[in-house]
Design an enzyme around this catalytic site. Structure first.
Site, PDB file in Angstrom:
ATOM      1  N   ASP A  63       0.835  -1.202   0.000  1.00 27.51           N
ATOM      2  CA  ASP A  63       0.000   0.000   0.000  1.00 27.51           C
ATOM      3  C   ASP A  63       0.871   1.254   0.000  1.00 27.51           C
ATOM      4  O   ASP A  63       2.083   1.187   0.199  1.00 27.51           O
ATOM      5  CB  ASP A  63      -0.967   0.003   1.198  1.00 27.51           C
ATOM      6  N   ASN A 132      -7.540  -1.910  14.417  1.00 26.80           N
ATOM      7  CA  ASN A 132      -8.944  -2.071  14.032  1.00 26.80           C
ATOM      8  C   ASN A 132      -9.154  -3.299  13.138  1.00 26.80           C
ATOM      9  O   ASN A 132     -10.235  -3.491  12.598  1.00 26.80           O
ATOM     10  CB  ASN A 132      -9.453  -0.805  13.324  1.00 26.80           C
ATOM     11  N   HIS A 134      -7.458  -3.971  10.303  1.00 29.35           N
ATOM     12  CA  HIS A 134      -7.213  -3.785   8.876  1.00 29.35           C
ATOM     13  C   HIS A 134      -5.964  -4.528   8.401  1.00 29.35           C
ATOM     14  O   HIS A 134      -5.049  -4.800   9.176  1.00 29.35           O
ATOM     15  CB  HIS A 134      -7.166  -2.299   8.493  1.00 29.35           C
ATOM     16  N   GLU A 139      -9.771  -1.051   5.370  1.00 31.21           N
ATOM     17  CA  GLU A 139     -10.338  -0.720   6.677  1.00 31.21           C
ATOM     18  C   GLU A 139     -11.610  -1.544   6.908  1.00 31.21           C
ATOM     19  O   GLU A 139     -12.146  -2.141   5.966  1.00 31.21           O
ATOM     20  CB  GLU A 139     -10.670   0.781   6.732  1.00 31.21           C
TER      21      GLU A 139
HETATM   22  P1  PGA Z   1       2.137  -1.123  12.602  1.00 34.75           P
HETATM   23  O1  PGA Z   1       0.984  -0.980  11.532  1.00 34.75           O
HETATM   24  O2  PGA Z   1       3.015  -2.245  12.142  1.00 34.75           O
HETATM   25  O3  PGA Z   1       2.859   0.183  12.565  1.00 34.75           O
HETATM   26  O4  PGA Z   1       1.486  -1.419  13.915  1.00 34.75           O
HETATM   27  C1  PGA Z   1       0.308  -2.126  11.116  1.00 34.75           C
HETATM   28  C2  PGA Z   1      -0.863  -1.732  10.262  1.00 34.75           C
HETATM   29  O5  PGA Z   1      -1.499  -0.702  10.549  1.00 34.75           O
HETATM   30  O6  PGA Z   1      -1.168  -2.455   9.315  1.00 34.75           O
END
Ligand code: PGA
Length: 249
Positions: A63, A132, A134, A139
């Site tokens: 992404d 959350n 995702h 999302e």
């Molecule tokens: P993080 O993000 O590794 O910084 O916790 C993970 C994500 O939001 O997919």
């Protein structure tokens, strides 16, 4: 799904590196999908230090934030270069990145999907997990069949990233992710424990995009003790690990 519970972040990175080492042993030029975020940083450092031969591997990123060109310091492309690809021994041009500054994002997304197909598909997709639930920037509420596309970030994600983060992303879809031949999700820390529980123990729902991993036949979900702390079936997964039953195949 193979849930691998390790004591801490370092041991999570070690177990993930083991999965990658086995991939490289089974295929000389694997195609890997790369996640951005804090979680895979130890794995990426371990990959660079491993001495494994990545010279024939190819890479796609999961992404990107919209509006951030390739050289923007906050772009995921820059992040992956700085934290993994520079110093990995990858070939020039081995990585294809989503361009968050592309004038036509729908077209960029369609071309990205075509590039993944032309590369023969992704062998191993590395994934983080949002609090959350995702995956990528899919999302809660994202279609479980979604393809690469522009996507708005939700408020919880924006809060995690900070006030200056763009509100839009372009992300592989959940359907795109599920087409990878194997998925390697990492999650560490207490803050991810509830999302990990929902991913591993269901129900399958677009409210928890990561729960789509339940549909995939080859998933390694590697978590530390803190992220595993809400799993009802933790003892079972520990028993599997201790007996190396399936692990290593
Ligand atoms: P993080 O993000 O590794 O910084 O916790 C993970 C994500 O939001 O997919």
């Amino acid at each position: 799904m193979e849930v691998i519970i390790r004591p801490d972040e370092g041991a999570v990175a070690e177990a993930a590196l083991d999965v990658i080492g086995r991939l490289l042993a089974s295929k000389r030029g694997p195609v890997m999908g790369l996640a951005t975020g804090r979680t895979p940083l130890k794995l990426y450092a371990a990959m660079r230090a491993s001495g494994l031969d990545f010279s024939a591997a190819r890479f796609f990123n999961l992404d990107e934030l919209v509006g951030l060109g390739p050289e923007h310091p906050d772009s995921f492309r820059r992040f992956l270069r700085a934290n993994l690809l520079d110093g990995l021994g990858a070939a020039e041009g081995a990585a294809r990145f989503l361009d968050g500054a592309a004038p036509d994002l729908e077209r960029e997304a369609a071309e990205y999907e075509a590039a993944i197909r032309a590369a023969g598909g992704i062998d191993l997709q590395i994934l983080g997990l949002g609090r959350n639930g995702h995956i990528g920037f899919n999302e809660p509420g994202s279609s479980l069949g979604s393809r690469t596309r522009p996507k708005a970030l939700d408020k919880e994600t924006l809060a995690d990233y900070g006030p200056d983060t763009p509100r839009f992303s372009v992300t592989m879809g959940i359907g795109t992710i599920l087409e990878a031949r194997a998925l390697l999700m990492l999650a560490t820390g207490e803050g991810k424990a509830e999302a990990v529980r929902r991913v591993a123990e269901g129900p399958l729902s677009s409210e928890t995009p990561g729960s789509a991993l339940q549909l995939h036949p080859r998933v390694y979900l590697i978590v530390d003790e803190a992220a595993a702390s809400r799993l009802a079936r933790a003892e079972y997964w520990r028993w599997v690990w201790e007996n190396k039953w399936r692990v290593g195949q």
